[in-house]
Motif scaffolding. Structure first.
Motif, PDB file in Angstrom:
ATOM      1  N   TRP A  85     -39.940 -28.118 -23.266  1.00 56.15           N
ATOM      2  CA  TRP A  85     -39.308 -28.057 -21.947  1.00 56.15           C
ATOM      3  C   TRP A  85     -37.889 -28.605 -22.057  1.00 56.15           C
ATOM      4  O   TRP A  85     -37.615 -29.509 -22.843  1.00 56.15           O
ATOM      5  CB  TRP A  85     -40.141 -28.889 -20.970  1.00 56.15           C
ATOM      6  N   ARG A  86     -36.981 -28.021 -21.250  1.00 57.72           N
ATOM      7  CA  ARG A  86     -35.598 -28.480 -21.229  1.00 57.72           C
ATOM      8  C   ARG A  86     -35.114 -28.539 -19.786  1.00 57.72           C
ATOM      9  O   ARG A  86     -35.283 -27.576 -19.043  1.00 57.72           O
ATOM     10  CB  ARG A  86     -34.691 -27.533 -22.020  1.00 57.72           C
ATOM     11  N   ARG A  87     -34.515 -29.650 -19.415  1.00 58.07           N
ATOM     12  CA  ARG A  87     -33.875 -29.773 -18.106  1.00 58.07           C
ATOM     13  C   ARG A  87     -32.379 -29.900 -18.321  1.00 58.07           C
ATOM     14  O   ARG A  87     -31.909 -30.764 -19.062  1.00 58.07           O
ATOM     15  CB  ARG A  87     -34.385 -30.964 -17.321  1.00 58.07           C
TER      16      ARG A  87
ATOM     17  N   ASP B 278     -34.849 -26.301 -14.901  1.00 53.33           N
ATOM     18  CA  ASP B 278     -35.932 -26.529 -15.847  1.00 53.33           C
ATOM     19  C   ASP B 278     -36.253 -25.214 -16.545  1.00 53.33           C
ATOM     20  O   ASP B 278     -36.451 -24.183 -15.889  1.00 53.33           O
ATOM     21  CB  ASP B 278     -37.181 -27.058 -15.135  1.00 53.33           C
TER      22      ASP B 278
ATOM     23  N   HIS C 128     -35.882 -18.725 -19.005  1.00 56.27           N
ATOM     24  CA  HIS C 128     -36.052 -18.862 -17.558  1.00 56.27           C
ATOM     25  C   HIS C 128     -35.626 -17.569 -16.898  1.00 56.27           C
ATOM     26  O   HIS C 128     -34.689 -16.902 -17.354  1.00 56.27           O
ATOM     27  CB  HIS C 128     -35.211 -20.021 -17.016  1.00 56.27           C
TER      28      HIS C 128
ATOM     29  N   ARG D  35     -28.606 -32.568 -21.026  1.00 60.00           N
ATOM     30  CA  ARG D  35     -29.882 -31.900 -21.215  1.00 60.00           C
ATOM     31  C   ARG D  35     -30.931 -32.886 -21.720  1.00 60.00           C
ATOM     32  O   ARG D  35     -30.646 -33.718 -22.584  1.00 60.00           O
ATOM     33  CB  ARG D  35     -29.744 -30.764 -22.229  1.00 60.00           C
TER      34      ARG D  35
END
Length: 524
Positions: free
Chosen positions: A224-226, A236, A277, A515
């Motif tokens: 996961w990456r924000r 997200d 995404h 990030r």
């Protein structure tokens, strides 16, 4: 551009009493087993077949180009006359940067890597394969595209980018090809050229000789990456990546004192990752699909001075000071008008203010690479530092702000239509990897500055403003991972920051993106 891999966790292998072994680190071969000659050295150089295969590819590319000639009519500037071809071949009038879209121009990197592989897979050295990539590009620009300008950017990216991508590609596929595991051996098909040539040489015993790398680190990760960026909502996204490092120096990590000059590839790295995404509501002007951002980075060292001193307890150091090249590619989800379907000078420029997203293809042409490893019982520290001269296709970070104040007609052609410019510059970076038992830590920082090139636009005489464009990029990364006991899996967390700044005329723009990552990595 061009996103590095985690080092594998530290371990010991007591093949001899208290001797430190990197085999456990990289899942590679036993250090005490004599290394066989590499296939490229065991087999004679097959220049004839390399030139034949390169000729077939160039013939196919030329035929395809002319079958699809209507796609490239906007590029035509020369006729098949003595006067026009004299101007192309014997003057500098045709030596220009072309006006194609970013999505078209960056593909000369994998194209150059293909030329490179055709030579490398026939036993040629990296330098000879680099020359083959240059020759293939030269033929295509001067002969196949005889109606177009001789594109400086295509020549550079095909040659330098082809080497920086092609050599890690070759090293990785050659490793997989030599493995006994059916799964890993099947991965060798990532390079069908090498597979095909190995099949042609199957009756020669030398074609079956394989050298395990002294150390390797392959990581397949997902998580996961924000991402938080000024002026945009936090996002997200899913994250998948593949990270590789291969050290080919035969003596790396062995006990003893050594000084030698390395004239073959000693280090290759390749990492690729994608943030996934769907397009957000309100971003209908952006392209659809799942690829929110794509990153590619490669690095290769072809010449180096190697020094090593390690005692019988596995304590000591290894130092390599070499000459290397690298490649960085970054592309965020593009706008609909940042595409091949938009034709410069035939279609109108985009409506202002623009909303181009960050993108770059940077050929880190050449520069020093220092690689130092400290070994001790239970602990390994590795430091890699490099500096390069760059050629870049770089998005102008200040362009969106500039377009809100000034008209964009008459600027550099690729700038006004696609938001990027051609630039020269420099890059420096430093990375520290620390492995202690199951714990892995990484710290990385890089800094880049690029300055646009003036006077070589394809439509130079028609420009109203060939003003200078400056762009910078600073990146830092902190990463921590913990390998789970008895399984080749690592849980990791990371923090990354990217600062971009740009200037056009009196307009300056800057932005910070932060990030956060969390995920699981498979080590093999």
């Amino acid at each position: 551009e061009l996103c590095n891999s985690l080092a594998a966790s530290t371990g010991f292998r007591l093949s001899q009493p208290a001797v430190f072994s990197l085999a456990a680190l990289g899942n590679g071969a036993d250090l005490n087993r004599p290394s066989a000659k590499p296939a490229s050295l065991g087999m004679p150089k097959n220049w004839r077949r390399a030139m034949l295969e390169l000729g077939v590819i160039l013939t196919y590319s030329t035929i395809r180009y002319w079958i699809e000639y209507h796609t490239w009519i906007e590029d035509w500037q020369f006729e098949l006359t003595c006067e026009d071809q004299y101007r192309r071949f014997l003057t500098t009038e045709a030596i220009r940067f072309d006006s194609n879209a970013f999505s078209v121009n960056w593909t000369h990197v994998p194209g150059g890597a293909l030329y490179y592989e055709l030579a490398r897979a026939n036993g040629l050295t990296w330098a000879e394969s680099l020359l083959a990539a240059f020759g293939g590009s030269l033929f295509y620009e001067y002969v196949s595209e005889w109606r177009e300008v001789i594109s400086v950017n295509d020549m550079i990216l095909t040659t330098s980018g082809g080497y920086s991508l092609g050599e890690p590609w070759f090293q990785l596929s050659d490793y997989f090809h030599g493995q006994k595991s059916p799964v890993l051996k099947f991965l060798g098909f990532m390079n069908p050229i090498l597979k095909f040539n190995k099949w042609l040489d199957r009756k020669n015993p030398a074609s079956k000789v394989f050298r395990d790398p002294r150390w390797h680190d392959f990581v397949l990760s997902a998580g996961w990456r924000r991402s938080s960026e000024a002026g945009r909502d936090a996002l997200d996204a899913g994250f998948v990546g593949f990270e590789t490092q291969i050290i080919r120096t035969p003596e790396y990590g062995q006990a003893g004192t050594l000084r030698k000059t390395l004239r073959d590839t000693s280090l290759s790295e390749l990492s690729f990752d994608v943030a996934l995404h769907q397009r957000l509501p309100g971003d209908e002007h952006l392209r659809t699909g799942w690829a929110e951002e794509v990153n590619l980075f490669t690095r290769v060292v072809g010449l180096a001075l190697f020094r090593q001193k390690i005692d019988e307890l596995g304590r000591g150091y290894a130092l390599s000071i070499g000459l290397g090249s690298a490649l960085s590619y970054v592309r965020k989800r593009p706008t609909l008008y940042d595409s091949r379907s938009v034709l410069a000078r035939l279609d109108p420029p985009p409506v202002t203010p623009t909303d181009f997203r960050d993108k770059m293809t940077v050929a880190h042409l050449v520069g020093p690479v220092i690689d130092w490893t400290r070994f001790s019982r239970g602990l390994k520290i590795r430091v890699v530092a490099d500096a390069y001269l760059d050629f870049a296709m770089m998005s102008a970070y200040a362009f969106n702000a500039f377009s809100a104040v000034y008209p964009i007609e008459g600027l550099k052609t690729t700038l006004s239509y696609y938001g990027y410019h051609y630039a020269l510059g420099g890059s420096v970076s430093g990375r520290v990897d620390l492995d202690w038992r199951n714990l892995s830590l990484r710290g990385l920082v890089s800094a880049h500055v690029w300055n646009s090139v003036e006077g070589l636009d394809r439509f130079q005489a028609d420009l109203l403003d060939d003003g200078n464009v400056v762009d910078t990029r600073v990146r830092y990364l902190l990463k921590a991972g913990w390998r789970l006991p008895k399984v080749p899996l690592r849980v990791y967390f990371a923090l990354e920051g990217i600062h971009r700044w740009g200037k056009m005329r009196d307009i300056e723009a800057g932005g910070q993106e932060t990030r956060l990552f969390a995920g699981l990595a498979y080590l093999f």
